[in-house]
Scaffold this motif. Structure first.
Motif, PDB file in Angstrom:
ATOM      1  N   GLY A 147       0.815  -1.207   0.000  1.00  0.00           N
ATOM      2  CA  GLY A 147       0.000   0.000   0.000  1.00  0.00           C
ATOM      3  C   GLY A 147       0.848   1.255   0.000  1.00  0.00           C
ATOM      4  N   ALA A 148       0.169   2.375   0.077  1.00  0.00           N
ATOM      5  CA  ALA A 148       0.848   3.677   0.057  1.00  0.00           C
ATOM      6  C   ALA A 148      -0.021   4.708   0.761  1.00  0.00           C
ATOM      7  N   VAL A 149       0.640   5.647   1.406  1.00  0.00           N
ATOM      8  CA  VAL A 149      -0.043   6.771   2.048  1.00  0.00           C
ATOM      9  C   VAL A 149       0.749   8.036   1.737  1.00  0.00           C
ATOM     10  N   PRO A 150       0.135   9.198   1.875  1.00  0.00           N
ATOM     11  CA  PRO A 150       0.877  10.441   1.644  1.00  0.00           C
ATOM     12  C   PRO A 150       2.112  10.509   2.552  1.00  0.00           C
ATOM     13  N   SER A 151       3.183  11.083   2.046  1.00  0.00           N
ATOM     14  CA  SER A 151       4.455  11.086   2.773  1.00  0.00           C
ATOM     15  C   SER A 151       4.362  11.754   4.144  1.00  0.00           C
ATOM     16  N   GLY A 152       3.607  12.822   4.259  1.00  0.00           N
ATOM     17  CA  GLY A 152       3.451  13.496   5.553  1.00  0.00           C
ATOM     18  C   GLY A 152       2.746  12.614   6.570  1.00  0.00           C
ATOM     19  N   VAL A 153       1.729  11.902   6.123  1.00  0.00           N
ATOM     20  CA  VAL A 153       1.008  10.977   6.994  1.00  0.00           C
ATOM     21  C   VAL A 153       1.938   9.856   7.428  1.00  0.00           C
ATOM     22  N   LEU A 154       2.695   9.302   6.488  1.00  0.00           N
ATOM     23  CA  LEU A 154       3.616   8.221   6.813  1.00  0.00           C
ATOM     24  C   LEU A 154       4.637   8.682   7.851  1.00  0.00           C
ATOM     25  N   ARG A 155       5.189   9.840   7.674  1.00  0.00           N
ATOM     26  CA  ARG A 155       6.183  10.373   8.603  1.00  0.00           C
ATOM     27  C   ARG A 155       5.591  10.515  10.014  1.00  0.00           C
ATOM     28  N   GLU A 156       4.388  11.088  10.116  1.00  0.00           N
ATOM     29  CA  GLU A 156       3.751  11.271  11.419  1.00  0.00           C
ATOM     30  C   GLU A 156       3.398   9.937  12.064  1.00  0.00           C
ATOM     31  N   ALA A 157       2.826   9.028  11.275  1.00  0.00           N
ATOM     32  CA  ALA A 157       2.410   7.730  11.809  1.00  0.00           C
ATOM     33  C   ALA A 157       3.606   6.908  12.270  1.00  0.00           C
ATOM     34  N   LEU A 158       4.682   6.916  11.503  1.00  0.00           N
ATOM     35  CA  LEU A 158       5.869   6.157  11.894  1.00  0.00           C
ATOM     36  C   LEU A 158       6.541   6.763  13.117  1.00  0.00           C
ATOM     37  N   SER A 159       6.488   8.056  13.247  1.00  0.00           N
ATOM     38  CA  SER A 159       7.032   8.708  14.433  1.00  0.00           C
ATOM     39  C   SER A 159       6.266   8.239  15.666  1.00  0.00           C
ATOM     40  N   TRP A 160       4.945   8.201  15.574  1.00  0.00           N
ATOM     41  CA  TRP A 160       4.138   7.698  16.683  1.00  0.00           C
ATOM     42  C   TRP A 160       4.451   6.221  16.935  1.00  0.00           C
ATOM     43  N   ALA A 161       4.505   5.423  15.879  1.00  0.00           N
ATOM     44  CA  ALA A 161       4.714   3.975  16.001  1.00  0.00           C
ATOM     45  C   ALA A 161       6.062   3.654  16.643  1.00  0.00           C
ATOM     46  N   ARG A 162       7.092   4.425  16.341  1.00  0.00           N
ATOM     47  CA  ARG A 162       8.415   4.207  16.925  1.00  0.00           C
ATOM     48  C   ARG A 162       8.349   4.224  18.455  1.00  0.00           C
ATOM     49  N   GLU A 163       7.565   5.153  18.974  1.00  0.00           N
ATOM     50  CA  GLU A 163       7.447   5.313  20.425  1.00  0.00           C
ATOM     51  C   GLU A 163       6.480   4.308  21.050  1.00  0.00           C
ATOM     52  N   HIS A 164       5.656   3.662  20.248  1.00  0.00           N
ATOM     53  CA  HIS A 164       4.626   2.758  20.760  1.00  0.00           C
ATOM     54  C   HIS A 164       4.736   1.351  20.176  1.00  0.00           C
ATOM     55  N   ARG A 165       5.931   0.995  19.742  1.00  0.00           N
ATOM     56  CA  ARG A 165       6.146  -0.295  19.089  1.00  0.00           C
ATOM     57  C   ARG A 165       5.758  -1.470  19.992  1.00  0.00           C
ATOM     58  N   ALA A 166       6.121  -1.432  21.265  1.00  0.00           N
ATOM     59  CA  ALA A 166       5.798  -2.530  22.187  1.00  0.00           C
ATOM     60  C   ALA A 166       4.287  -2.677  22.346  1.00  0.00           C
TER      61      ALA A 166
END
Length: 75
Positions: free
Chosen positions: A45-64
Motif C-alpha cells: 500500500g501507500a499513504v501520503p508522505s506526511g502521513v507516513l512520517r507522522e504515523a511512523l514517528s508515533w509507532a516508533r514510540e509505541h512499538r511494544a
C-alpha cells in the motif's frame, strides 16, 4: 480491529485474524498501507508522505504496545 492512534485525517489500527508478520495499518480517506511492526517498513500500500512520517514517528514510540495488541488479537 483496534484503533491505536488517530491523526488529523488518518488512524493507526491493528486487526485480528491477520496473517504474516506482525503489522499495523495506516488508513485515511482514499489511502491505506500495512507496516511491519519490527522494522517499520511498508509491506503493501501507500499513504501520503506526511502521513507516513507522522504515523511512523508515533509507532516508533509505541512499538511494544502495537506488538502486544497484534499478539493479543492474533494468538
Amino acid at each position: 480491529m483496534v484503533t491505536m492512534h488517530r491523526g488529523p485525517n488518518w488512524k493507526v489500527s491493528v486487526y485480528g485474524r491477520e496473517h504474516g508478520v506482525a503489522h499495523f495499518h495506516i488508513e485515511g480517506p482514499g489511502f491505506r498501507c500495512s507496516v511491519e511492526i519490527a522494522t517499520l517498513e511498508v509491506i503493501v500500500g501507500a499513504v501520503p508522505s506526511g502521513v507516513l512520517r507522522e504515523a511512523l514517528s508515533w509507532a516508533r514510540e509505541h512499538r511494544a504496545e502495537l506488538l502486544a495488541t497484534w499478539q493479543e488479537l492474533n494468538a
